[in-house]
Design an enzyme around this catalytic site. Sequence first.
Site, mmCIF file in Angstrom:
data_model
loop_
_atom_site.group_PDB
_atom_site.id
_atom_site.type_symbol
_atom_site.label_atom_id
_atom_site.label_comp_id
_atom_site.label_asym_id
_atom_site.label_seq_id
_atom_site.Cartn_x
_atom_site.Cartn_y
_atom_site.Cartn_z
ATOM 1 C CG HIS A 82 -16.773 67.638 61.260
ATOM 2 N ND1 HIS A 82 -16.527 68.843 61.856
ATOM 3 C CD2 HIS A 82 -16.669 66.709 62.226
ATOM 4 C CE1 HIS A 82 -16.288 68.652 63.140
ATOM 5 N NE2 HIS A 82 -16.363 67.360 63.380
ATOM 6 C CG HIS A 128 -16.092 57.936 67.894
ATOM 7 N ND1 HIS A 128 -14.892 57.268 67.941
ATOM 8 C CD2 HIS A 128 -15.805 59.162 67.412
ATOM 9 C CE1 HIS A 128 -13.934 58.062 67.517
ATOM 10 N NE2 HIS A 128 -14.437 59.213 67.179
#
Lengths: 479, 145
Positions: A206, A402
């Site tokens: 992240h 993705h």
Amino acid sequence: MDDISKNLKKIDDNTYEVPIGYRPGMRVPGRIFVSSSLREMVEPGTIDQVANVATLPGIVKYSMAMPDAHLGYGFPIGGVAAFREEDGIISPGGVGFDINCGVRLLRSDLEAGAVQPRINLLLDALFQAVPSGLGATGRLHATDAQLTEAFLSGAKWAVEEGYGFEADLTHCEESGHMAGADPAQVSVKARKRGRPQLGTLGSGNHFLEIQRVEEIYDEAVAKKFGLFKGQITIMIHCGSRGAGHQICTDHLDVLSRAVKKYNIAIPDKQLACAPLGSPEANHYFGGMVCAANYAWANRHIIAHWTREVFEKYLPGSKLDLVYDVAHNVAKIEEHEVDGKKERLYVHRKGATRAFGPSRREVPDAYRAVGQPVIIPGSMGTSSFVLCGCDRSSELTFGSACHGAGRIMSRSQAIKQFKGTDVKSALNMLGIVVKATSPGMLAEEAPQVYKPSGDVVDVVHNLGIATKVARMVPLGVSKG
Amino acid sequence: MRHKFEYLEHTADVMFRAYGSTQEEMLSHAASALFKTMVDPETIAARESWTVEIEAPDLESLAYQWLSEIVFLFETESAVFSTFIVRLTQVGAMPDETIKLHAEIGGERIDLNRHAFGTEVKAVTRHKFGIKKNDLWCIQVVLDV
């Protein structure tokens, strides 16, 4: 690595089929969308996982893997599969623990020249403003009632609380709040994990990144998306944090028993599932939607704090939301199967929805061209914005890749790279990185991912989504 | 015993096997393997203790809940752990009846200056999850990180 190519049937330059019979019990063939060079990076285990998914009841057309596919648990990462409402299933193995892990792209009205000299300052301020890293808790201190609202209405709730703007909502997949949330399916444990973490980035892959638009491939669509060369953009990549992880953990235990109850043969325990319409399936779906909404609220709050930082250091600057997409989610969508419209439960695990202009789900602002598809790169490599095409509905139930996709394990990365070296190598490229631990930088070194450009080219060449813009990182804040 | 636990190669996640001469020992070593992924145990002192009680219909479900509980405790207690003492009791006479776990976990509250953090474990998966008894008890686990 074994030569896997003999097991796969080449359909065209970017499509390989895993034939029925590759493993026992397959109901449909598998389809892996890769170029010949990327095909060599697909591990045998990933193909096995594509085949495993093909054994699940009610699967439609193909068990698919996007070009960034790699070994996961249950579905491969990059796995897409759709199940018929009448005889299909829903499985947390097709969604993952980080429910609605996703990406949000903000565009500024600033040119890189105005921002680059202040990049260290901005990054420090963002690192302070957005809590990140292992064990981080938020600045928000949500109450239990607020948490319930976040589960029920996601980003819409965040706007009501003063985070972000009403206009942002239409620029989120599902308008940032998906229907079907059932907070009764969220355990006390999931609430306990979720409450302090609302408004945190997390760790692992992240990140929050300041980028510069480096290249425009399609001027007309870029204009629609509000993108121009030399522009500063912000990318936020995170998900539903401990709330989502716990919701998945809790329901996985229930569904592991449901497979016995409903007598479903599964080749991998992570593919635990229940027949659509059963109480177990409904409960999981209701809980999963809560986590998805939590993630949209989370990204909305983080975007708000990012805007505050920019306002402080670059007064008068504007950060508008280009789009916000989910990577890990199961959704009810209508797709054409054998010339007939059917309601399907589409599972995307490490895959992005990529709807073309004909889908009513695409917001008005982008209706003429298609949905923005946001593909983050790794720390040192480019990220891309693509535009969803109608051909995606035909090929992949409207799905694209993705990200770049890992090719090296974390333990191997730690052995091979040193966090401090990674940091200085990135500095040499003009990329500033802030992270809570140097070990994290080694694990996420650019070399552990497939080249993101190659992955995106496959999607582009297949006509699933076409390239619009490429962004390069200037500053990265990692957990 | 050659190893208490060992890590295996996995591209995206962390996979380990933990061993024990008893089920209790195996579960204790599995907890150590899980936690070592997140924090270097050498940097943790067992100053405080936490008690965990779990009941499950079978050993596999019990092990899954036990390891998931450690992730939960880490996040909600803001604590790091280094010792795991596990006791199992069988409820009822039938082999498949409820198993009860009682554990004492030793650790301390997170201190970012002292604790060397590694990779955040998001969850315990059931992918390739399994328990076997050969010479030793062995559990195989894939963690989502």
